[in-house]
Scaffold this motif. Structure first.
Motif, PDB file in Angstrom:
ATOM      1  N   ILE B  21      -0.730  -5.097 -21.488  1.00 58.36           N
ATOM      2  CA  ILE B  21      -0.780  -6.159 -20.470  1.00 58.36           C
ATOM      3  C   ILE B  21       0.204  -5.898 -19.333  1.00 58.36           C
ATOM      4  CG2 ILE B  21      -0.506  -8.635 -20.042  1.00 58.36           C
ATOM      5  CD1 ILE B  21      -1.208  -9.087 -22.988  1.00 58.36           C
ATOM      6  N   PHE B  22       1.411  -5.455 -19.666  1.00 60.44           N
ATOM      7  CA  PHE B  22       2.442  -5.413 -18.619  1.00 60.44           C
ATOM      8  C   PHE B  22       2.768  -4.009 -18.097  1.00 60.44           C
ATOM      9  CE2 PHE B  22       3.442  -9.423 -20.917  1.00 60.44           C
ATOM     10  CZ  PHE B  22       3.102 -10.279 -19.881  1.00 60.44           C
ATOM     11  N   ILE B  23       2.187  -2.971 -18.706  1.00 64.64           N
ATOM     12  CA  ILE B  23       2.406  -1.626 -18.152  1.00 64.64           C
ATOM     13  C   ILE B  23       1.093  -1.046 -17.635  1.00 64.64           C
ATOM     14  CG2 ILE B  23       3.161   0.735 -18.599  1.00 64.64           C
ATOM     15  CD1 ILE B  23       5.043  -0.344 -20.736  1.00 64.64           C
ATOM     16  N   ILE B  24       0.068  -1.020 -18.523  1.00 65.08           N
ATOM     17  CA  ILE B  24      -1.188  -0.354 -18.156  1.00 65.08           C
ATOM     18  C   ILE B  24      -1.958  -1.164 -17.112  1.00 65.08           C
ATOM     19  CG2 ILE B  24      -3.358   0.610 -19.028  1.00 65.08           C
ATOM     20  CD1 ILE B  24      -1.084   2.036 -20.273  1.00 65.08           C
ATOM     21  N   VAL B  25      -2.205  -2.458 -17.437  1.00 69.29           N
ATOM     22  CA  VAL B  25      -3.012  -3.271 -16.523  1.00 69.29           C
ATOM     23  C   VAL B  25      -2.400  -3.316 -15.109  1.00 69.29           C
ATOM     24  CG1 VAL B  25      -3.930  -5.578 -16.081  1.00 69.29           C
ATOM     25  CG2 VAL B  25      -4.057  -4.611 -18.380  1.00 69.29           C
ATOM     26  N   PRO B  26      -1.073  -3.549 -14.973  1.00 65.03           N
ATOM     27  CA  PRO B  26      -0.511  -3.561 -13.615  1.00 65.03           C
ATOM     28  C   PRO B  26      -0.737  -2.255 -12.862  1.00 65.03           C
ATOM     29  CG  PRO B  26       1.067  -4.490 -15.147  1.00 65.03           C
ATOM     30  CD  PRO B  26      -0.057  -3.954 -15.977  1.00 65.03           C
ATOM     31  N   LEU B  27      -0.600  -1.119 -13.574  1.00 66.50           N
ATOM     32  CA  LEU B  27      -0.803   0.162 -12.894  1.00 66.50           C
ATOM     33  C   LEU B  27      -2.256   0.322 -12.457  1.00 66.50           C
ATOM     34  CD1 LEU B  27       1.313   2.888 -14.682  1.00 66.50           C
ATOM     35  CD2 LEU B  27       1.573   1.925 -12.397  1.00 66.50           C
ATOM     36  N   VAL B  28      -3.170  -0.105 -13.356  1.00 63.93           N
ATOM     37  CA  VAL B  28      -4.592  -0.054 -12.989  1.00 63.93           C
ATOM     38  C   VAL B  28      -4.840  -0.906 -11.752  1.00 63.93           C
ATOM     39  CG1 VAL B  28      -6.926  -0.653 -13.749  1.00 63.93           C
ATOM     40  CG2 VAL B  28      -5.347   0.472 -15.340  1.00 63.93           C
ATOM     41  N   MET B  29      -4.137  -2.064 -11.691  1.00 65.52           N
ATOM     42  CA  MET B  29      -4.322  -2.940 -10.539  1.00 65.52           C
ATOM     43  C   MET B  29      -3.852  -2.287  -9.249  1.00 65.52           C
ATOM     44  SD  MET B  29      -3.583  -6.756 -11.864  1.00 65.52           S
ATOM     45  CE  MET B  29      -4.219  -7.357 -10.330  1.00 65.52           C
ATOM     46  N   VAL B  30      -2.716  -1.581  -9.328  1.00 66.61           N
ATOM     47  CA  VAL B  30      -2.228  -0.875  -8.131  1.00 66.61           C
ATOM     48  C   VAL B  30      -3.282   0.132  -7.677  1.00 66.61           C
ATOM     49  CG1 VAL B  30      -0.503   0.744  -7.249  1.00 66.61           C
ATOM     50  CG2 VAL B  30       0.217  -1.166  -8.664  1.00 66.61           C
ATOM     51  N   ILE B  31      -3.831   0.858  -8.637  1.00 65.45           N
ATOM     52  CA  ILE B  31      -4.835   1.874  -8.282  1.00 65.45           C
ATOM     53  C   ILE B  31      -6.090   1.203  -7.725  1.00 65.45           C
ATOM     54  CG2 ILE B  31      -6.331   3.672  -9.254  1.00 65.45           C
ATOM     55  CD1 ILE B  31      -3.940   4.244 -11.216  1.00 65.45           C
ATOM     56  N   TRP B  32      -6.493   0.096  -8.365  1.00 70.98           N
ATOM     57  CA  TRP B  32      -7.675  -0.625  -7.895  1.00 70.98           C
ATOM     58  C   TRP B  32      -7.464  -1.133  -6.464  1.00 70.98           C
ATOM     59  CZ3 TRP B  32      -9.013  -5.791  -6.684  1.00 70.98           C
ATOM     60  CH2 TRP B  32     -10.405  -6.004  -6.573  1.00 70.98           C
ATOM     61  N   TYR B  33      -6.317  -1.790  -6.228  1.00 67.11           N
ATOM     62  CA  TYR B  33      -6.019  -2.277  -4.878  1.00 67.11           C
ATOM     63  C   TYR B  33      -5.955  -1.114  -3.891  1.00 67.11           C
ATOM     64  CZ  TYR B  33      -5.107  -7.271  -5.540  1.00 67.11           C
ATOM     65  OH  TYR B  33      -5.243  -8.607  -5.745  1.00 67.11           O
ATOM     66  N   GLY B  34      -5.397  -0.002  -4.337  1.00 69.36           N
ATOM     67  CA  GLY B  34      -5.223   1.145  -3.454  1.00 69.36           C
ATOM     68  C   GLY B  34      -6.535   1.754  -3.009  1.00 69.36           C
ATOM     69  N   TRP B 242      -1.765  -5.962   0.541  1.00 62.57           N
ATOM     70  CA  TRP B 242      -1.544  -5.346  -0.766  1.00 62.57           C
ATOM     71  C   TRP B 242      -2.355  -4.077  -0.937  1.00 62.57           C
ATOM     72  CZ3 TRP B 242      -2.535 -10.834  -2.879  1.00 62.57           C
ATOM     73  CH2 TRP B 242      -1.403 -11.614  -2.623  1.00 62.57           C
ATOM     74  N   HIS B 243      -3.504  -4.012  -0.253  1.00 65.71           N
ATOM     75  CA  HIS B 243      -4.342  -2.813  -0.389  1.00 65.71           C
ATOM     76  C   HIS B 243      -3.627  -1.608   0.216  1.00 65.71           C
ATOM     77  CE1 HIS B 243      -7.802  -5.088  -1.832  1.00 65.71           C
ATOM     78  NE2 HIS B 243      -7.412  -6.026  -0.994  1.00 65.71           N
ATOM     79  N   LEU B 244      -3.109  -1.794   1.428  1.00 69.03           N
ATOM     80  CA  LEU B 244      -2.396  -0.704   2.086  1.00 69.03           C
ATOM     81  C   LEU B 244      -1.134  -0.338   1.297  1.00 69.03           C
ATOM     82  CD1 LEU B 244      -2.261   1.206   4.426  1.00 69.03           C
ATOM     83  CD2 LEU B 244      -1.131  -0.555   5.776  1.00 69.03           C
ATOM     84  N   GLY B 245      -0.383  -1.365   0.878  1.00 65.97           N
ATOM     85  CA  GLY B 245       0.839  -1.126   0.106  1.00 65.97           C
ATOM     86  C   GLY B 245       0.554  -0.369  -1.175  1.00 65.97           C
ATOM     87  N   SER B 246      -0.547  -0.750  -1.864  1.00 66.12           N
ATOM     88  CA  SER B 246      -0.908  -0.062  -3.105  1.00 66.12           C
ATOM     89  C   SER B 246      -1.304   1.382  -2.821  1.00 66.12           C
ATOM     90  CB  SER B 246      -2.064  -0.785  -3.799  1.00 66.12           C
ATOM     91  OG  SER B 246      -1.674  -2.093  -4.123  1.00 66.12           O
ATOM     92  N   GLY B 247      -2.059   1.577  -1.722  1.00 69.13           N
ATOM     93  CA  GLY B 247      -2.475   2.940  -1.360  1.00 69.13           C
ATOM     94  C   GLY B 247      -1.265   3.834  -1.160  1.00 69.13           C
ATOM     95  N   LEU B 248      -0.255   3.311  -0.456  1.00 72.93           N
ATOM     96  CA  LEU B 248       0.952   4.112  -0.218  1.00 72.93           C
ATOM     97  C   LEU B 248       1.728   4.330  -1.517  1.00 72.93           C
ATOM     98  CD1 LEU B 248       2.110   2.540   3.164  1.00 72.93           C
ATOM     99  CD2 LEU B 248       0.947   4.713   2.806  1.00 72.93           C
ATOM    100  N   SER B 249       1.686   3.315  -2.419  1.00 77.61           N
ATOM    101  CA  SER B 249       2.364   3.475  -3.708  1.00 77.61           C
ATOM    102  C   SER B 249       1.737   4.601  -4.512  1.00 77.61           C
ATOM    103  CB  SER B 249       2.282   2.191  -4.528  1.00 77.61           C
ATOM    104  OG  SER B 249       2.794   1.127  -3.799  1.00 77.61           O
ATOM    105  N   ILE B 250       0.391   4.739  -4.392  1.00 82.23           N
ATOM    106  CA  ILE B 250      -0.291   5.811  -5.119  1.00 82.23           C
ATOM    107  C   ILE B 250       0.228   7.169  -4.632  1.00 82.23           C
ATOM    108  CG2 ILE B 250      -2.530   6.926  -5.520  1.00 82.23           C
ATOM    109  CD1 ILE B 250      -3.766   4.104  -5.408  1.00 82.23           C
ATOM    110  N   ILE B 251       0.450   7.268  -3.308  1.00 76.96           N
ATOM    111  CA  ILE B 251       1.017   8.507  -2.764  1.00 76.96           C
ATOM    112  C   ILE B 251       2.382   8.782  -3.404  1.00 76.96           C
ATOM    113  CG2 ILE B 251       1.802   9.678  -0.668  1.00 76.96           C
ATOM    114  CD1 ILE B 251      -0.991   9.136  -0.161  1.00 76.96           C
TER     115      ILE B 251
END
Lengths: 272, 272
Positions: B21-34, B242-251
């Motif tokens: 819930i607190f490690i995998i799902v959040p990371l998936v969300m960052v990738i999804w938003y990105g 959040w989409h742009l922020g997530s995209g940059l986080s993926i970088i």
């Protein structure tokens, strides 16, 4: 000459490390509220500190979140470690890989990922969300401290206790746990420290109105840090200094009896 | 210790569910938003936005500053740790303790203190003028951020390096000297290779937080210098993109993964 140069080198680095702390301590006794202008000695900030409700609330939040998150993380981690040891090698690799994520990932990514999660789950941003975030980034530190101890543990002691009629629970608490204790304690201490000093993850998971010392300092940066904050930090610094010195001396004493000679790693055990 | 699968699973459940819930799902969300836009449609625009000149400039500056800081930390820490390993364990322990102690002080306050030291009429310039040297103006410049990075992350280099160096058996060094190697050859062919694990983990522990920081640049760069961390932080807390922020986080995560792969490669070659 060479010995002198070596000493000089160490001293210079120590000065580099402590210059900002010295500045902070001096500022806590400075009458002037503005940084860098010495107008006279005062203890005023040390007195007004305790009546500053916002700083006291932030201190309470910082300490209780650190305490709760390190305790909960330790409980979850201890159970997890016992289970991980019994897993097949492949499962174990995957689980340990997941465990390492919050530690290897950048704090800013961990912070925003949890922020996105809380937003989508509709969790209210506040004390609870900070606590959840802190437990999450604390768990890896505790697991990585307990795991090596558990792996080097001899299972036959537990078996012997069982053969002699101890229940599994009794055998765990009287045979296994005492052996794990150094790992559990250093893991918990490390988690506590990480929680107290965290700013980045708290910054993204906190709500309006709830502050830890770190986030409070951050909001004060632009309008000027209250001198009470320096007074509080000086007090914390003094307390930790005394605690560490006591810890170091008692450890040195007990190590000398064992004649193990190397006591330096004992200090590393409590490093953040 | 745990005999049945049932108990093992019972022990593993709290941690595994927490991790999912607190490690995998959040990371998936960052990738999804990105990888999506505000309508939820798949897009690479967020990732590709890193090519914008202003983002490219920030990423380049982040890489440059964190690289310089990492190298500086290594250059400063290596001789220090070598000097410490020559000392008696007790003495070295005290110096290591001196390095750990500041880590318990609030990072933000210590960084604020650097502002007081480095500013135009700050303590450093008062001191320089006192010994008749010209003032230096580095506050709000990249140099100030580098000082902040080296100051904050130096302990993370010193601790693993010291651990690695103090584990080297004195007999190995003595053997090399007996066999006719001079001091420099001994260092190059014995000490240095044996300390590589410490160097690698030190580099990781300095480079990642330096690359992703937004606090140090904000406090010491005077809001004029934007690192990639500042851009991501602004996207989340000010622009709410959040989409742009997530995209940059993926970088950012790509750089973290590259770092991990390099580290793993060194680990493997070390085992052989």
């Amino acid at each position: 000459m060479s010995r002198f140069l070596k000493k000089l080198y160490v001293v210079l680095i120590v000065i580099f490390m402590y210059a900002p702390i010295a500045v902070m301590i001096v500022q806590s006794f400075n009458q002037s509220k503005s940084r860098g202008h010495w107008t006279g000695f005062t203890l005023e900030w040390y007195i007004s500190l305790f009546s500053d409700e916002s700083i006291m609330a932030a201190l309470r939040n910082t300490l209780t979140i650190a305490l709760l998150s390190s305790l909960i993380a330790t409980a979850i981690s201890l159970l997890a470690c016992l289970a991980i040891r019994q897993m097949t090698k492949n499962t174990r690799t995957v689980v340990m890989g997941i465990t390492n994520i919050p530690m290897l990932n950048a704090d800013i990514v961990t912070g925003i990922s949890m922020m996105l999660l809380f937003l989508s789950m509709g969790i209210k941003f506040g004390y609870g969300s900070i606590l959840i975030a802190h437990i999450t980034f604390n768990i890896p530190y505790v697991i990585l401290n307990i795991m090596p101890r558990l792996n080097s543990l001899d299972n036959s002691c537990f078996e012997a206790a069982r053969d002699l009629g101890a229940s599994p629970v009794y055998a765990f608490f009287h045979v296994v746990l005492p052996d794990l204790m150094p790992g559990v304690m250093s893991g918990m201490l490390m988690a506590f420290t990480m929680s107290i000093d965290d700013f980045i993850i708290t910054h993204f998971t906190k709500g309006a109105g709830v502050d830890t010392l770190s986030t409070k300092i951050y909001t004060e940066v632009r309008k000027g840090i209250k001198p009470e904050m320096y007074a509080l930090s000086t007090l914390i610094f003094g307390a930790i200094l005394i605690l560490l010195l006591l810890l170091n001396f008692t450890k040195n004493g007990s190590r000398k009896k064992n004649k193990t000679g190397t006591n330096a790693p004992s200090i590393l055990e409590i490093a953040p | 210790m745990i005999r049945t699968k049932k108990i093992r699973n019972l022990f593993a459940t709290p941690y595994l569910s927490w991790a999912i819930i607190f490690i995998i799902v959040p990371l998936v969300m960052v990738i999804w938003y990105g990888f999506t836009d505000s309508d939820g449609a798949l897009t690479f625009a967020n990732i590709a936005s890193i090519a914008r000149p202003e983002f490219m400039k920030s990423l380049g500056l982040s890489l440059l500053l964190s690289l310089i800081s990492t190298v500086l930390c290594l250059i400063i820490a290596y001789p220090l740790c070598m000097i410490l390993t020559e000392k008696k364990a007790g003495k070295a322990g005290v110096v290591i303790l001196l390095f750990i102690l500041p880590m318990w002080m609030n990072t933000l306050l210590r960084t604020m203190a650097w502002q007081t030291i480095l500013e135009k009429t700050g303590i450093l310039n008062i001191f320089l003028n006192f010994i008749h040297l010209p003032s230096i103006y580095i506050i709000n410049k990249p140099q100030a951020i580098i000082i902040g990075m080296v100051y904050n992350f130096l302990p993370y280099m010193v601790l693993p390096l010291y651990t690695a160096l103090s584990r080297i058996d004195d007999n190995v060094i003595n053997a090399a000297r007996d066999l006719g190697a001079n001091k420099f050859q001994t260092f190059l062919h014995v000490t240095l290779p044996l300390s590589i694990p410490g160097i690698i983990s030190g580099i990781t522990m300095v480079f990642i937080p330096a690359l992703t920081t937004f606090v140090l640049s904000q406090m010491l760069g005077g809001n004029k210098i934007l690192l990639i961390g500042n851009i991501i932080e602004q996207e989340f807390t000010q622009a709410y993109d959040w989409h742009l922020g997530s995209g940059l986080s993926i970088i950012l995560m790509v750089f973290i993964i590259i770092n991990m792969v390099v580290e793993a490669a060194f680990d493997k070659s070390d085992e052989q």
